[in-house]
Design an enzyme around this catalytic site. Structure first.
Site, PDB file in Angstrom:
ATOM      1  N   ASP A   4       1.000  -1.250  -0.069  1.00 37.45           N
ATOM      2  CA  ASP A   4       0.023  -0.149   0.022  1.00 37.45           C
ATOM      3  C   ASP A   4       0.770   1.350   0.094  1.00 37.45           C
ATOM      4  O   ASP A   4       1.464   1.677   0.901  1.00 37.45           O
ATOM      5  CB  ASP A   4      -0.939   0.128   1.517  1.00 37.45           C
ATOM      6  CG  ASP A   4      -1.796   1.227   1.204  1.00 37.45           C
ATOM      7  OD1 ASP A   4      -2.399   1.667   0.221  1.00 37.45           O
ATOM      8  OD2 ASP A   4      -2.265   1.579   2.225  1.00 37.45           O
ATOM      9  N   GLU A  65      -1.150  -0.999  -5.007  1.00 34.19           N
ATOM     10  CA  GLU A  65      -2.539  -0.298  -5.016  1.00 34.19           C
ATOM     11  C   GLU A  65      -2.190   0.707  -6.049  1.00 34.19           C
ATOM     12  O   GLU A  65      -0.979   1.411  -6.248  1.00 34.19           O
ATOM     13  CB  GLU A  65      -2.768   0.411  -3.755  1.00 34.19           C
ATOM     14  CG  GLU A  65      -4.132   1.009  -4.050  1.00 34.19           C
ATOM     15  CD  GLU A  65      -4.594   1.463  -2.736  1.00 34.19           C
ATOM     16  OE1 GLU A  65      -5.008   0.649  -1.770  1.00 34.19           O
ATOM     17  OE2 GLU A  65      -5.057   2.782  -2.484  1.00 34.19           O
ATOM     18  N   ASP A 138      -2.715   0.672   6.754  1.00 34.29           N
ATOM     19  CA  ASP A 138      -1.675   0.714   5.771  1.00 34.29           C
ATOM     20  C   ASP A 138      -1.256  -0.938   5.560  1.00 34.29           C
ATOM     21  O   ASP A 138      -1.246  -1.321   4.651  1.00 34.29           O
ATOM     22  CB  ASP A 138      -0.570   1.687   5.502  1.00 34.29           C
ATOM     23  CG  ASP A 138      -1.017   2.965   6.027  1.00 34.29           C
ATOM     24  OD1 ASP A 138      -0.891   3.789   5.117  1.00 34.29           O
ATOM     25  OD2 ASP A 138      -1.180   3.288   7.024  1.00 34.29           O
TER      26      ASP A 138
END
Lengths: 174, 174
Positions: A4, A65, A138
């Site tokens: 992330d 991501e 996260d």
């Protein structure tokens, strides 16, 4: 390995598993860099730390991501820069890198592309049978991306297999 | 070495010179990646090509245009990702990396922070005594960043020297 991306906090999670079956968490962590540090030093730290994860856990794939322009414009630059580092950490070593939108990850984990952070964390905790939720968010998101990749990879492989079977002439060996 | 970051076109320019004197162009070029290619492949190409420039020309410093949220939001992500690659190409090798805003580069080259692309190209062509303007604009911008760094580096060094002289106690050897 799921990432992330972020410059201030970059979530990293490694899972192992096969499509359609529960995954097992291998490790989870967060790479942090001080917001007031020099940009080159921050990118170098993210590069260095993610490289250590890759060298230690030797993942089959890296799932990052995807960065969207819908993001907050002020923070999107740092996120985009950290995502580039994460993608290169895999790509430079010849590891396949895939990007997933937040909705794809949410849909894969919770069944809904609009799930909130809390729902995601709850599902990640349950799916990996963890004693407590991974923190910060996260870290949970990184694990979600890793699970998403394992499961969607399975779907993709099944579709490819089905397509191959259809193309194989009758009587031929697949 | 100056880098005007971009995924579709990434300008690269190398100059040599000393502060306050005309610079000489060593090389100029543009790294291009196809917009429809996989993001990992595009970043890897930019990384690979910029690395070749650095290994061939061994610059003392890398100057990269700073990415701003004022940029077009749709293109800012690719620009930010390419800038991260450029910064890391220098930082991983221990080469000092500096970022300059477009206005800083414009002011250094033309004397005005609001100069347009054409004025910049004209001044870069004149300053480097080139027979014809470097094309495309990304290439001229990369040269401008490199010149900007050489000249501003000089200013910075003079300021540091002045500060050191002031701090040196009377009678001490500087």
């Amino acid at each position: 390995m799921g990432v992330d991306p972020g410059l201030t906090r970059c979530g990293v999670g490694v899972v192992e598993g096969t499509p359609g079956r529960p995954c097992r968490m291998v490790t989870v962590g967060v790479v942090r860099t001080p917001p007031d540090a020099d940009l080159a030093d921050r990118l170098l730290t993210v590069d260095d730390m993610l490289s250590r994860y890759v060298e230690k856990y030797r993942p089959d794939a890296v799932a990052v991501e995807r960065v969207f322009s819908q993001h907050n414009v002020a923070s999107v630059i740092g996120t985009a820069q950290a995502s580039a580092v994460a993608i290169l950490v895999g790509a430079r070593r010849g590891i396949p890198v895939h990007t997933y939108t937040p909705s794809e990850a949410k849909a894969a984990i919770t069944g809904s592309g609009t799930a909130d952070k809390k729902q995601m964390t709850t599902m990640v905790t349950r799916l990996l049978r963890l004693d407590e939720p991974p923190k910060p968010a996260d870290a949970a998101d990184a694990l979600a991306l890793a699970i998403c990749h394992v499961w969607r990879g399975g779907t993709r492989a099944r579709i490819q297999r089905a397509a191959q079977l259809q193309q194989t002439p009758k009587g031929a060996q697949a």
